[in-house]
Design a protein around this motif. Structure first.
Motif, PDB file in Angstrom:
ATOM      1  N   SER A 187       0.914  -1.294  -0.065  1.00 21.44           N
ATOM      2  CA  SER A 187      -0.058  -0.009  -0.060  1.00 21.44           C
ATOM      3  C   SER A 187       0.820   1.413   0.102  1.00 21.44           C
ATOM      4  O   SER A 187       0.277   2.444  -0.259  1.00 21.44           O
ATOM      5  CB  SER A 187      -0.905   0.178   1.128  1.00 21.44           C
ATOM      6  OG  SER A 187      -0.174   0.056   2.418  1.00 21.44           O
ATOM      7  N   MET A 188       2.107   1.169   0.198  1.00 21.71           N
ATOM      8  CA  MET A 188       3.175   2.154   0.279  1.00 21.71           C
ATOM      9  C   MET A 188       2.922   2.873  -1.114  1.00 21.71           C
ATOM     10  O   MET A 188       3.390   4.247  -1.303  1.00 21.71           O
ATOM     11  CB  MET A 188       4.625   1.903   0.711  1.00 21.71           C
ATOM     12  CG  MET A 188       4.600   1.772   2.088  1.00 21.71           C
ATOM     13  SD  MET A 188       4.396   3.074   2.984  1.00 21.71           S
ATOM     14  CE  MET A 188       5.289   4.301   2.425  1.00 21.71           C
ATOM     15  N   SER A 189       2.660   2.261  -2.251  1.00 22.79           N
ATOM     16  CA  SER A 189       2.909   2.958  -3.591  1.00 22.79           C
ATOM     17  C   SER A 189       1.476   3.570  -3.959  1.00 22.79           C
ATOM     18  O   SER A 189       1.266   4.160  -5.130  1.00 22.79           O
ATOM     19  CB  SER A 189       3.144   1.844  -4.686  1.00 22.79           C
ATOM     20  OG  SER A 189       2.107   0.778  -4.729  1.00 22.79           O
ATOM     21  N   ALA A 190       0.484   3.556  -2.801  1.00 26.41           N
ATOM     22  CA  ALA A 190      -0.764   4.197  -3.331  1.00 26.41           C
ATOM     23  C   ALA A 190      -0.577   5.655  -3.618  1.00 26.41           C
ATOM     24  O   ALA A 190      -1.245   6.038  -4.762  1.00 26.41           O
ATOM     25  CB  ALA A 190      -1.709   4.186  -2.015  1.00 26.41           C
ATOM     26  N   PRO A 191       0.220   6.322  -2.953  1.00 25.48           N
ATOM     27  CA  PRO A 191       0.055   7.789  -3.376  1.00 25.48           C
ATOM     28  C   PRO A 191       0.694   8.054  -4.829  1.00 25.48           C
ATOM     29  O   PRO A 191       0.447   9.151  -5.421  1.00 25.48           O
ATOM     30  CB  PRO A 191       1.023   8.632  -2.199  1.00 25.48           C
ATOM     31  CG  PRO A 191       1.024   7.871  -1.257  1.00 25.48           C
ATOM     32  CD  PRO A 191       0.706   6.391  -1.626  1.00 25.48           C
ATOM     33  N   MET A 192       1.535   7.107  -5.426  1.00 27.03           N
ATOM     34  CA  MET A 192       2.046   7.212  -6.576  1.00 27.03           C
ATOM     35  C   MET A 192       1.119   6.681  -7.728  1.00 27.03           C
ATOM     36  O   MET A 192       1.105   7.191  -8.915  1.00 27.03           O
ATOM     37  CB  MET A 192       3.405   6.393  -6.813  1.00 27.03           C
ATOM     38  CG  MET A 192       4.636   6.609  -5.787  1.00 27.03           C
ATOM     39  SD  MET A 192       5.466   5.177  -5.792  1.00 27.03           S
ATOM     40  CE  MET A 192       6.194   5.380  -7.384  1.00 27.03           C
ATOM     41  N   ILE A 193       0.152   5.919  -7.219  1.00 24.30           N
ATOM     42  CA  ILE A 193      -1.007   5.323  -8.211  1.00 24.30           C
ATOM     43  C   ILE A 193      -2.406   6.272  -8.112  1.00 24.30           C
ATOM     44  O   ILE A 193      -2.865   6.677  -9.562  1.00 24.30           O
ATOM     45  CB  ILE A 193      -1.416   3.970  -7.929  1.00 24.30           C
ATOM     46  CG1 ILE A 193      -0.111   3.240  -7.942  1.00 24.30           C
ATOM     47  CG2 ILE A 193      -2.607   3.330  -8.719  1.00 24.30           C
ATOM     48  CD1 ILE A 193      -0.294   1.957  -7.207  1.00 24.30           C
ATOM     49  N   VAL A 194      -2.614   6.823  -7.098  1.00 25.17           N
ATOM     50  CA  VAL A 194      -3.882   7.753  -7.024  1.00 25.17           C
ATOM     51  C   VAL A 194      -3.675   8.837  -7.499  1.00 25.17           C
ATOM     52  O   VAL A 194      -2.436   9.579  -7.330  1.00 25.17           O
ATOM     53  CB  VAL A 194      -4.213   7.726  -5.536  1.00 25.17           C
ATOM     54  CG1 VAL A 194      -5.518   8.718  -5.506  1.00 25.17           C
ATOM     55  CG2 VAL A 194      -4.524   6.428  -4.783  1.00 25.17           C
ATOM     56  N   PRO A 195      -4.467   9.524  -8.610  1.00 22.38           N
ATOM     57  CA  PRO A 195      -4.076  10.783  -9.130  1.00 22.38           C
ATOM     58  C   PRO A 195      -3.930  11.960  -8.150  1.00 22.38           C
ATOM     59  O   PRO A 195      -4.665  11.787  -7.187  1.00 22.38           O
ATOM     60  CB  PRO A 195      -5.395  11.074  -9.843  1.00 22.38           C
ATOM     61  CG  PRO A 195      -5.965   9.430 -10.214  1.00 22.38           C
ATOM     62  CD  PRO A 195      -5.461   8.859  -9.106  1.00 22.38           C
ATOM     63  N   HIS A 196      -3.070  12.763  -8.354  1.00 18.65           N
ATOM     64  CA  HIS A 196      -3.051  13.658  -7.428  1.00 18.65           C
ATOM     65  C   HIS A 196      -4.028  14.853  -7.330  1.00 18.65           C
ATOM     66  O   HIS A 196      -4.218  15.188  -6.112  1.00 18.65           O
ATOM     67  CB  HIS A 196      -1.569  14.534  -7.696  1.00 18.65           C
ATOM     68  CG  HIS A 196      -0.271  14.172  -7.789  1.00 18.65           C
ATOM     69  ND1 HIS A 196       1.019  14.691  -7.799  1.00 18.65           N
ATOM     70  CD2 HIS A 196       0.004  12.782  -7.334  1.00 18.65           C
ATOM     71  CE1 HIS A 196       1.975  13.841  -7.602  1.00 18.65           C
ATOM     72  NE2 HIS A 196       1.471  12.489  -7.316  1.00 18.65           N
ATOM     73  N   ILE A 197      -4.744  14.916  -8.286  1.00 21.30           N
ATOM     74  CA  ILE A 197      -6.075  15.736  -7.962  1.00 21.30           C
ATOM     75  C   ILE A 197      -7.053  15.128  -6.838  1.00 21.30           C
ATOM     76  O   ILE A 197      -7.391  15.749  -5.930  1.00 21.30           O
ATOM     77  CB  ILE A 197      -6.840  16.006  -9.217  1.00 21.30           C
ATOM     78  CG1 ILE A 197      -7.914  16.951  -9.167  1.00 21.30           C
ATOM     79  CG2 ILE A 197      -7.205  14.596  -9.861  1.00 21.30           C
ATOM     80  CD1 ILE A 197      -7.504  18.377  -8.903  1.00 21.30           C
TER      81      ILE A 197
END
Length: 270
Positions: free
Chosen positions: A109-119
């Motif tokens: 789950s650590m990669s979630a901020p890289m996958i979820v769109p920044h908006i």
């Protein structure tokens, strides 16, 4: 020697090198436009420039709004780097050394901020920070940027720690060092290249981030937010001059990071 010559003549290797070279040229092409425009004598963005002038660099250095935005971005980037390392280093040790339920799920789950769109992240963070009174605060932006930078830090550090020989740390503990002393005096110096890379990625992630800053900065703009507003309101080469300075600054940081990594990789003479 013959094996090396055959490897060089390998069609797949030649094709790969050609493709990599074309990608590199494609990525570098914007520099051919940005740098000449930053020295343009014209009053608006135009390529090729009609003449040579340093007026847009002078305008940047003499404009307090640009300088304030630059200082704020450096401040936020430095704070983000410190926070991301302060959280990421213990977390990386926990993911590589500890055994507990849910460890794999946390790592994935650590990669979630890289996958979820920044908006999407920006809207969620804005809803939370508006209740906490952090909108328009530079440290609020730093906290939000830490969320975005943390995955890069953890991924790099986890990779470095998994390649580390744990026996070196165990030997230090066997000679009387405490766990914390062994980590501080043995483990961290040996994985320093990974730490430097993680710090570089954390700073660049923050320094070049726009979407979150658009939601959280308010009137206290970061440099990317100021550049975005400048493009919307004024079509002038100042933004090209700022872009050129950013590219040179990031390039300098990259060279320093590589130098630190080489210094860390140099064997210590006994």
């Amino acid at each position: 020697m013959a094996a090396r010559r055959r490897a060089r003549r390998n069609p797949a290797r030649i094709l790969l090198r050609t493709f990599a070279g074309l990608v590199f040229v494609f990525l570098m092409l914007p520099l051919v436009v940005v740098f000449p425009i930053s020295f343009s004598a014209g009053s608006y963005l135009r390529f090729p420039p009609p003449g040579f002038s340093l007026q847009w660099y002078e305008r940047y250095w003499n404009d307090p709004i640009w300088i304030d935005a630059t200082i704020r971005s450096l401040q936020v980037g430095a704070a983000t780097t410190v926070l991301a390392l302060a959280i990421g280093i213990p977390l990386a040790f926990g993911l590589t050394r500890a055994r507990f339920p849910g460890r794999t799920a946390i790592e994935q789950s650590m990669s979630a901020p890289m996958i979820v769109p920044h908006i999407v992240l920006s809207i969620a963070i804005y809803g939370l920070f508006s209740h906490l009174g952090l909108i328009g605060r530079w440290y609020g932006i730093a906290i939000a940027h830490t969320v975005l930078a943390l995955p890069f830090v953890v991924i790099v550090l986890v990779a470095g720690l998994r390649n580390f020989d744990v026996n070196l740390e165990l030997a230090a503990r066997g000679m009387g060092a405490s766990r914390l002393t062994a980590i501080r005096r043995v483990t961290l110096p040996l994985v320093a290249p990974s730490v430097y890379s993680a710090a570089f990625l954390a700073f660049i992630t923050s320094f070049d981030e726009l979407v979150v800053a658009m939601f959280l900065s308010g009137a206290n703009m970061t440099l990317p937010k100021k550049m975005f507003d400048n493009i919307l309101t004024e079509i002038e080469p100042t933004v090209a001059a700022v872009s050129a300075l950013k590219i040179m600054f990031i390039g300098l940081l990259l060279l320093l990071s590589l130098r630190f990594r080489k210094a860390s990789d140099t064997p210590i003479a006994h």
